[in-house]
Each structure stands twice: as C-alpha cells, then as structure tokens.
Design a protein around this motif. Structure first.
Motif, PDB file in Angstrom:
ATOM      1  N   LEU A   1       0.829  -1.221   0.000  1.00  0.00           N
ATOM      2  CA  LEU A   1       0.000   0.000   0.000  1.00  0.00           C
ATOM      3  C   LEU A   1       0.860   1.267   0.000  1.00  0.00           C
ATOM      4  CD1 LEU A   1      -2.888  -0.940   2.476  1.00  0.00           C
ATOM      5  CD2 LEU A   1      -3.017  -0.731  -0.014  1.00  0.00           C
ATOM      6  N   ALA A   2       2.048   1.186   0.610  1.00  0.00           N
ATOM      7  CA  ALA A   2       2.923   2.366   0.660  1.00  0.00           C
ATOM      8  C   ALA A   2       3.391   2.749  -0.739  1.00  0.00           C
ATOM      9  CB  ALA A   2       4.116   2.103   1.564  1.00  0.00           C
ATOM     10  N   ALA A   3       3.464   1.754  -1.632  1.00  0.00           N
ATOM     11  CA  ALA A   3       3.903   2.051  -3.001  1.00  0.00           C
ATOM     12  C   ALA A   3       2.698   2.311  -3.915  1.00  0.00           C
ATOM     13  CB  ALA A   3       4.719   0.863  -3.529  1.00  0.00           C
ATOM     14  N   PHE A   4       1.507   2.295  -3.324  1.00  0.00           N
ATOM     15  CA  PHE A   4       0.265   2.435  -4.092  1.00  0.00           C
ATOM     16  C   PHE A   4      -0.164   3.899  -4.048  1.00  0.00           C
ATOM     17  CE2 PHE A   4      -4.263   1.724  -4.900  1.00  0.00           C
ATOM     18  CZ  PHE A   4      -4.229   0.674  -5.800  1.00  0.00           C
ATOM     19  N   ASP A   5      -0.825   4.335  -5.086  1.00  0.00           N
ATOM     20  CA  ASP A   5      -1.300   5.719  -5.125  1.00  0.00           C
ATOM     21  C   ASP A   5      -2.585   5.826  -4.294  1.00  0.00           C
ATOM     22  OD1 ASP A   5      -1.635   8.332  -5.726  1.00  0.00           O
ATOM     23  OD2 ASP A   5      -2.433   7.992  -7.754  1.00  0.00           O
ATOM     24  N   MET A   6      -2.419   5.988  -2.966  1.00  0.00           N
ATOM     25  CA  MET A   6      -3.585   5.974  -2.067  1.00  0.00           C
ATOM     26  C   MET A   6      -4.384   7.276  -2.207  1.00  0.00           C
ATOM     27  SD  MET A   6      -3.600   3.126  -0.351  1.00  0.00           S
ATOM     28  CE  MET A   6      -4.393   3.226   1.244  1.00  0.00           C
ATOM     29  N   PRO A   7      -5.719   7.161  -2.239  1.00  0.00           N
ATOM     30  CA  PRO A   7      -6.535   8.382  -2.260  1.00  0.00           C
ATOM     31  C   PRO A   7      -6.540   9.044  -0.874  1.00  0.00           C
ATOM     32  CG  PRO A   7      -7.927   6.432  -2.097  1.00  0.00           C
ATOM     33  CD  PRO A   7      -6.511   5.938  -2.197  1.00  0.00           C
ATOM     34  N   GLU A   8      -7.224  10.151  -0.762  1.00  0.00           N
ATOM     35  CA  GLU A   8      -7.409  10.777   0.549  1.00  0.00           C
ATOM     36  C   GLU A   8      -8.323   9.884   1.392  1.00  0.00           C
ATOM     37  OE1 GLU A   8      -6.314  13.682   2.303  1.00  0.00           O
ATOM     38  OE2 GLU A   8      -4.799  13.208   0.801  1.00  0.00           O
ATOM     39  N   PRO A   9      -8.087   9.761   2.703  1.00  0.00           N
ATOM     40  CA  PRO A   9      -8.981   8.926   3.524  1.00  0.00           C
ATOM     41  C   PRO A   9     -10.392   9.497   3.577  1.00  0.00           C
ATOM     42  CG  PRO A   9      -7.369  10.069   4.881  1.00  0.00           C
ATOM     43  CD  PRO A   9      -6.981  10.320   3.463  1.00  0.00           C
ATOM     44  N   VAL A  10     -11.359   8.612   3.812  1.00  0.00           N
ATOM     45  CA  VAL A  10     -12.770   9.024   3.913  1.00  0.00           C
ATOM     46  C   VAL A  10     -12.988   9.767   5.228  1.00  0.00           C
ATOM     47  CG1 VAL A  10     -15.123   8.098   4.144  1.00  0.00           C
ATOM     48  CG2 VAL A  10     -13.539   7.117   2.467  1.00  0.00           C
ATOM     49  N   ARG A  11     -12.331   9.300   6.296  1.00  0.00           N
ATOM     50  CA  ARG A  11     -12.404   9.979   7.593  1.00  0.00           C
ATOM     51  C   ARG A  11     -11.006  10.010   8.194  1.00  0.00           C
ATOM     52  NH1 ARG A  11     -14.654   4.846   8.593  1.00  0.00           N
ATOM     53  NH2 ARG A  11     -16.780   5.579   8.287  1.00  0.00           N
TER      54      ARG A  11
END
Ligand code: SF4
Ligand code: SF4
Length: 441
Positions: free
Chosen positions: A306-316
């Motif tokens: 996940l650290a290398a993944f383009d994570m979106p902004e969190p929902v909360r």
C-alpha cells in the motif's frame, strides 16, 4: 572469525553456507546490547555472539547437539534484532536455522518436550485442527494454574492461557476464488490466507481483501496455498517446512501463469519473513529454485504494497492516538520500518512509537508456549513501554504480537490494516471506541 572446517565438511552445502556466515563475525559484541534474551538473562551464552560460538563449535566438530546448546538455542527468539545491529552483515537467521535443523536431527529431547513439539507441528499449521484444538482448550482452562506449577507441563498451561475465550467463525472470503477490484483495475495480487491467523482473526484477511478491492485491486485466493511453514521451520523441522514452501510455490506459480501477479500479499509479518526466504530455502532444489526465487521477489507485506500504491485521501481522519508496535519480523526480518507508520499518519492517526521498540514482545511463533517465562517478562516490558505512550490503541502487523500484547495490555490491539480500512471507509474495528473518532471536515 577464523574457522576450521575440513574439505569433507564443506562439501555439505549447509555447512559451507554456515561457514561463510561464521567468517563474517568479528566478535565485536555490538549485537548483545539489542538481544532480548541477553538483556533479560545477562548470560553471554544467551546472546547472539555466545550462540554463534556454540554453533561454530558444534558444526566444526561435527558433533550432535547436546543439552547446553539446545538450552541456549531454544531460548533464542529468532527475532533477528542482532542482524539489524550487526555491522558486519552476519546472517544469523540462516545460521540459527541450520543449527535448529541440526538439533532436530541429532538431539533426543525429553519425552514431554518431544510430545509438545510434535503436537504443535501437527496442529498449528492446519486451520481445521487448530480450530478444533481451541474448542478443546476451553475444557482445559480451569487447570491452567495446575499445569503451570509443573515445569514439564508449563507449555500446556501457556497454550491454554493464550487460547481465546471465543473463536470467530471461519470466513468464506478466505476460500479459493477471485475477488474483483472495483472500478478501474489498478492491480492483481494473490493473498496468503495462512493458518493460525485465519482461525484467530479471519477479519484481518477479510479487511485486507475488502480494502484492496475498493482500491481497484483484484485479489486472488489461489487454490492449494497453505501455511507458509514458518512455525515448523523455527522448530528445525526442515522437511515439513520445505514441503509447505513447495506447496505454496506451486499454488502461486499457477496464479502467476493464469493471469500474472503484481504481488503476493502477506498480512502476518512472521509469514512474510519466511516467504521472502523461500528462494534461499529451496536454492538446492533444481525443480523449485527458480520458481521459489520468483515467489520471494513478489512477496510483500500489505503495508509495503500500500505504501507504493497511489492511495486516495482517507474518507475519515480518526485522529486517534495509536502506539505502533513494529513486529520483529517486520522491522528486523523484512526491514519494513517507515511504511506502516507513514500509512497510519496519512490516514489521520497520531502515531507514537514505544521506547525499546527494537525489543521483541516475546511472542515469536511458538516461543510464548515453549519458553513461557522469558516470553512473559518480555511481554510485560513491552506492554509497560506501550502504555507509557498514552495511546488508546496499539497497531501492529503480526497476529502473534496481537495475541501476545493483548493478553496483558489494557487497550485494544489491532492489525494495522483494520485501522487503515476504517479510515478509508470500512467499519470501525472491534474494541476501538467511537469517542476517539473526530469527524472529517
Ligand atoms: S535472534 Fe533475537 S534472541 Fe536470537 S540471538 Fe538474535 S537478537 Fe538474540
Ligand atoms: S555484531 Fe555481528 S560481528 Fe559483532 S559479534 Fe555480533 S554477529 Fe558478530
């Protein structure tokens, strides 16, 4: 370190490998300062350097293991803190693995010790057997105190103490199949559903599958995969460990051939360290060496992926203060240090690191059963350091640490992925209070 092996001895590839490792050690002793058993017991023979001398002496003289070496090697947690500290790059992991296999081949343990180890090897790697054993354990709970009074029965007492009061129902998500990613496909991975974790907390894999698929990643649960082999590997049962490794290599190779894989996701860092070592473990098997090396290269802890993944902004953004406990297999075995903390911080948690974070919590596979007294000392020290952070939750990435720390901590201990999933729109993890949630803007 100078060694004195004969050319006949060095014809054995296991001895040759250990000789290469031994020669790198310069006796400096830096490793003793970070070794949990040396810190706890204060005996040089319970330090990495002391154990290295004992192993060297045993292997060089080609003699069977004796009670003294078994005592000190059994006390080693295989936490690998010594490898992080060593300035000379001594691969203590491969050396102690060889020593354990040599002990298993050449030493006859007392009957009750043999029976306990045989039972653990028979039960733990098999979810159905483990589930049945946990149900039986409920009947034995009233006798814990009795078992703990008799030294030879202490492992039984420790097992019963660790057995949870209730056992979650098995998850259908862990059955072989494919979980499609939502929206635009961002990747395709396999997940190791594992053994003990899938019984003790099936929600860890369910949550991982749920979060990954919401992020657009297709998750394959390949038919035929099973226990990674770490539990028996650490007991020196090499044939059983290699059989597990071959079974998983076959299962994942089929998944690679049938659609490709970007990663093999592992949610228990103890398993991750072993799967990443499959290439080494099977290096002498021409039918598997190449395939095993490919599998090891694809193995990723879920936080590493996940650290290398383009994570979106969190929902909360929960805003909860979290003590992050880095499992030894995560920080020392896989050198995954910053990724889980950065993911938690990005997801809106306030991350605190306990003092003495390099010291093991005492879980270490079956260590908390087989060496329950040292294990309890390490657990209590760990819990004191965690509680001193003032955090309201503990996050960690290894089921063994979760069980161990939760047995003494006053706050919930959850897998890191559950907190991440919560921040990214999943359910609030069990035991985590609603009051700690600060609504997102
Ligand atoms: S693996 Fe851990 S317990 Fe074993 S010698 Fe190294 S630091 Fe000590
Ligand atoms: S730190 Fe490394 S080189 Fe020094 S004694 Fe320990 S294992 Fe040997």
């Amino acid at each position: 370190m100078q060694t004195n092996f004969s050319s006949d001895q060095l014809a054995d590839p296991h001895v040759a490998e250990s000789e290469r490792i031994l020669r790198k050690c310069v006796h400096c002793g830096f490793c003793t300062a970070t070794c949990p058993t040396y810190v706890t017991l204060g005996n040089e023979l319970d330090s990495p350097r002391g154990r290295i001398y004992l192993i060297k002496d045993m292997l060089e003289n080609g003699r069977p293991a004796d009670k003294e070496i078994v005592t000190h090697i059994d006390r080693c947690l295989s936490c690998l803190a010594c490898m992080t500290t060593c300035p000379s790059g001594v691969n203590y992991m491969h050396l102690v693995d060889h020593a354990r296999a040599h002990i298993q081949e050449t030493y006859r343990r007392p009957p009750l010790d043999r029976l306990t180890r045989a039972m653990l090897a028979f039960v733990l790697p098999h979810p159905r057997r483990f589930r049945a054993a946990l149900k039986l354990a409920k009947l034995g709970k009233p006798f814990i105190g009795l078992f703990e009074k008799v030294p030879a029965l202490r492992p039984l007492g420790a097992m019963l103490r660790l057995a949870p009061a209730s056992i979650p129902t098995a998850s259908p998500m862990a059955s072989p199949g494919i979980h499609a990613g939502q929206g635009v496909k961002k990747g395709r991975v396999a997940i190791l559903t594992g053994c003990a974790q899938s019984v003790l907390d099936p929600a860890i894999n369910d949550t991982t599958i749920s979060l990954l698929t919401r992020l657009g990643v297709e998750v394959v649960v390949p038919p035929g995969e099973g226990c990674c082999g770490a539990l028996v590997h650490h007991m020196g049962r090499e044939e059983a460990a290699l059989a597990s490794a071959r079974q998983n290599v076959d299962a994942w190779t089929r998944a690679i051939d049938q659609g490709g894989l970007d990663a093999i996701i592992i949610t228990a860092s103890g398993c991750g360290t072993t799967v990443k070592d499959y290439g080494f473990m099977l290096r002498l098997d021409p039918a598997y060496a190449g395939k095993a090396a490919r599998v090891s290269a694809l193995a990723k802890d879920v936080t590493e992926y996940l650290a290398a993944f383009d994570m979106p902004e969190p929902v909360r953004k929960p805003g909860t203060v979290v003590a992050y406990h880095s499992a030894c297999s995560m920080q020392h075995g896989q050198k995954i240090i910053r990724q889980p903390k950065e993911l938690l911080a990005k997801a809106g948690f306030i991350v605190r690191e306990p003092r003495e974070g390099h010291l093991c919590c005492g879980s270490a596979g079956t260590y908390n059963i087989l060496q329950s007294e040292i294990s309890a000392k390490l657990r209590d020290r760990k819990v004191r350091n965690i509680e001193a952070t003032g955090a309201s939750i503990v996050a960690t990435g290894n089921i063994g640490c979760i069980t161990q720390i939760a047995s003494a901590a006053s706050m919930p201990v959850v897998h890191t992925i559950k907190l991440l999933d919560w921040a990214y729109g999943g359910p609030r993890p069990d035991g985590v209070q609603d009051e700690s949630l600060i609504a997102a803007e």
